[in-house]
Write a protein that holds these residues in place. Structure first.
Motif, PDB file in Angstrom:
ATOM      1  N   GLN A  69      -4.499  -4.541  -5.151  1.00  0.00           N
ATOM      2  CA  GLN A  69      -5.007  -5.946  -4.104  1.00  0.00           C
ATOM      3  C   GLN A  69      -4.721  -4.630  -2.356  1.00  0.00           C
ATOM      4  O   GLN A  69      -5.556  -4.963  -1.331  1.00  0.00           O
ATOM      5  CB  GLN A  69      -4.475  -7.255  -3.527  1.00  0.00           C
ATOM      6  N   GLY A  70      -3.530  -4.248  -2.854  1.00  0.00           N
ATOM      7  CA  GLY A  70      -3.369  -3.049  -2.007  1.00  0.00           C
ATOM      8  C   GLY A  70      -3.701  -2.257  -1.248  1.00  0.00           C
ATOM      9  O   GLY A  70      -3.548  -1.320  -0.215  1.00  0.00           O
ATOM     10  N   LEU A  71      -4.311  -1.541  -2.508  1.00  0.00           N
ATOM     11  CA  LEU A  71      -5.093  -0.306  -2.739  1.00  0.00           C
ATOM     12  C   LEU A  71      -6.668  -0.288  -2.831  1.00  0.00           C
ATOM     13  O   LEU A  71      -7.013   0.273  -2.449  1.00  0.00           O
ATOM     14  CB  LEU A  71      -4.583   0.660  -3.051  1.00  0.00           C
ATOM     15  N   LYS A  72      -6.775  -1.393  -2.981  1.00  0.00           N
ATOM     16  CA  LYS A  72      -8.392  -0.944  -3.870  1.00  0.00           C
ATOM     17  C   LYS A  72      -9.241  -0.911  -2.543  1.00  0.00           C
ATOM     18  O   LYS A  72     -10.411  -0.183  -2.124  1.00  0.00           O
ATOM     19  CB  LYS A  72      -8.522  -2.816  -4.095  1.00  0.00           C
ATOM     20  N   HIS A  73      -8.850  -0.864  -1.212  1.00  0.00           N
ATOM     21  CA  HIS A  73      -9.678  -0.806   0.356  1.00  0.00           C
ATOM     22  C   HIS A  73      -9.667   0.611   0.870  1.00  0.00           C
ATOM     23  O   HIS A  73     -10.161   0.990   1.789  1.00  0.00           O
ATOM     24  CB  HIS A  73      -9.291  -1.435   1.390  1.00  0.00           C
ATOM     25  N   ARG A  74      -8.653   1.234   0.141  1.00  0.00           N
ATOM     26  CA  ARG A  74      -8.003   2.571  -0.094  1.00  0.00           C
ATOM     27  C   ARG A  74      -8.042   3.370  -1.044  1.00  0.00           C
ATOM     28  O   ARG A  74      -6.688   4.518  -0.762  1.00  0.00           O
ATOM     29  CB  ARG A  74      -6.601   3.006   0.757  1.00  0.00           C
ATOM     30  N   PRO A  75      -8.958   3.423  -1.298  1.00  0.00           N
ATOM     31  CA  PRO A  75      -8.554   4.502  -2.835  1.00  0.00           C
ATOM     32  C   PRO A  75      -8.573   6.180  -3.396  1.00  0.00           C
ATOM     33  O   PRO A  75      -8.063   6.598  -3.629  1.00  0.00           O
ATOM     34  CB  PRO A  75     -10.175   4.127  -3.854  1.00  0.00           C
ATOM     35  N   ASP A  76      -9.177   6.835  -1.568  1.00  0.00           N
ATOM     36  CA  ASP A  76      -9.067   7.918  -1.341  1.00  0.00           C
ATOM     37  C   ASP A  76      -7.330   8.182  -1.256  1.00  0.00           C
ATOM     38  O   ASP A  76      -6.606   9.739  -1.647  1.00  0.00           O
ATOM     39  CB  ASP A  76      -9.577   8.259  -0.503  1.00  0.00           C
ATOM     40  N   SER A  77      -6.523   7.041  -0.394  1.00  0.00           N
ATOM     41  CA  SER A  77      -5.586   7.856  -0.342  1.00  0.00           C
ATOM     42  C   SER A  77      -4.072   8.271  -2.114  1.00  0.00           C
ATOM     43  O   SER A  77      -2.960   7.712  -1.221  1.00  0.00           O
ATOM     44  CB  SER A  77      -4.937   6.151   0.670  1.00  0.00           C
ATOM     45  N   THR A  78      -5.005   7.546  -2.713  1.00  0.00           N
ATOM     46  CA  THR A  78      -3.946   7.040  -4.081  1.00  0.00           C
ATOM     47  C   THR A  78      -4.264   8.320  -5.045  1.00  0.00           C
ATOM     48  O   THR A  78      -3.125   8.801  -5.913  1.00  0.00           O
ATOM     49  CB  THR A  78      -4.470   6.093  -4.974  1.00  0.00           C
ATOM     50  N   PHE A  79      -5.111   9.287  -4.586  1.00  0.00           N
ATOM     51  CA  PHE A  79      -5.481  10.755  -5.215  1.00  0.00           C
ATOM     52  C   PHE A  79      -4.035  11.747  -5.387  1.00  0.00           C
ATOM     53  O   PHE A  79      -3.489  11.711  -4.052  1.00  0.00           O
ATOM     54  CB  PHE A  79      -6.650  11.354  -4.274  1.00  0.00           C
ATOM     55  N   GLY A  80      -3.538  12.268  -6.272  1.00  0.00           N
ATOM     56  CA  GLY A  80      -2.724  12.917  -6.369  1.00  0.00           C
ATOM     57  C   GLY A  80      -1.605  12.178  -6.363  1.00  0.00           C
ATOM     58  O   GLY A  80      -0.893  12.804  -6.853  1.00  0.00           O
TER      59      GLY A  80
END
Length: 214
Positions: free
Chosen positions: A173-184
């Motif tokens: 829920q905390g990351l689904k709107h910012r998937p690009d922030s999880t790259f790497g």
């Protein structure tokens, strides 16, 4: 504040620690609040076991703030959630007159807590937050703690019967709107677990598709 003594580790008895406790309790779910508290105890117990010289108040601040960036108040942010948490801790500590060198330790401890292989070469507080988070989330170095230590922490700050699925949902829920922030990072695993159709970034494809290769 719970002042339980677990094999010589307690939550710091200070105004700042008390304010941190109340702040995090007010914005995080009960499961996330208890997780953050356990991270402090796992980290502090690891520090004691390894005879590391660490500041309990700084460690507590970093442990309690380390996941604040995943709470609902940051669900519109596009930053990495670790950076949101590091910034929140920095602002809080600056407001309490903490030395900038100590603030930097807390900032780095939070910002790097999902980056294995680096924190253990930095200040003890940086290493211990990452170690504590790894223990509580994935049981990393589980065997390094005695059964009494494990039972003592869980008795004081319960894990719950389905912590794994609950925390995965919180992170999704905390990351689904910012998937690009999880790259790497491994944070895209939370998204992929809940969304099998997720198209993850791939560094090799990015390199081969870059302007240099045209």
């Amino acid at each position: 504040m719970n002042s339980t003594d677990i094999f010589g580790v307690t939550i710091p008895d200070s105004r700042i620690a008390d304010e941190i406790t109340q702040l995090i309790r007010g914005v995080a779910s009960e499961a996330l609040f208890l997780h953050s508290t356990r991270v402090y105890f796992w980290g502090a117990l690891t520090g004691k076991r390894n005879s590391l010289a660490f500041d309990p108040e700084l460690l507590y601040a970093a442990a309690m703030f380390h996941d604040i960036g995943i709470t609902p108040g940051y669900h519109e942010s596009r930053l990495r959630f670790e950076v949101d948490g590091a910034n929140a801790a920095r602002d809080f500590l600056r407001g309490h007159g903490i030395d900038e060198r100590d603030i930097e330790k807390v900032w780095l401890a939070i910002a790097l807590h999902t980056t294995p292989g680096i924190p253990e070469h930095m200040a003890p507080e940086v290493f211990l937050v990452q170690a504590g988070a790894g223990m509580d989330m994935a049981g990393r170095n589980y065997e390094h703690f005695t059964e009494d230590e494990r039972e003592g922490v869980i008795a004081a700050y319960p894990r719950g019967h389905d912590f794994g699925h609950e925390v995965i949902e919180v992170f999704y829920q905390g990351l689904k709107h910012r998937p690009d922030s999880t790259f790497g990072t491994f944070n895209d695993d939370f998204l992929a677990y809940r969304d099998p159709d997720l198209q993850r970034g791939n560094l090799c494809s990015i390199i081969l598709g870059s302007r240099w290769e045209r």
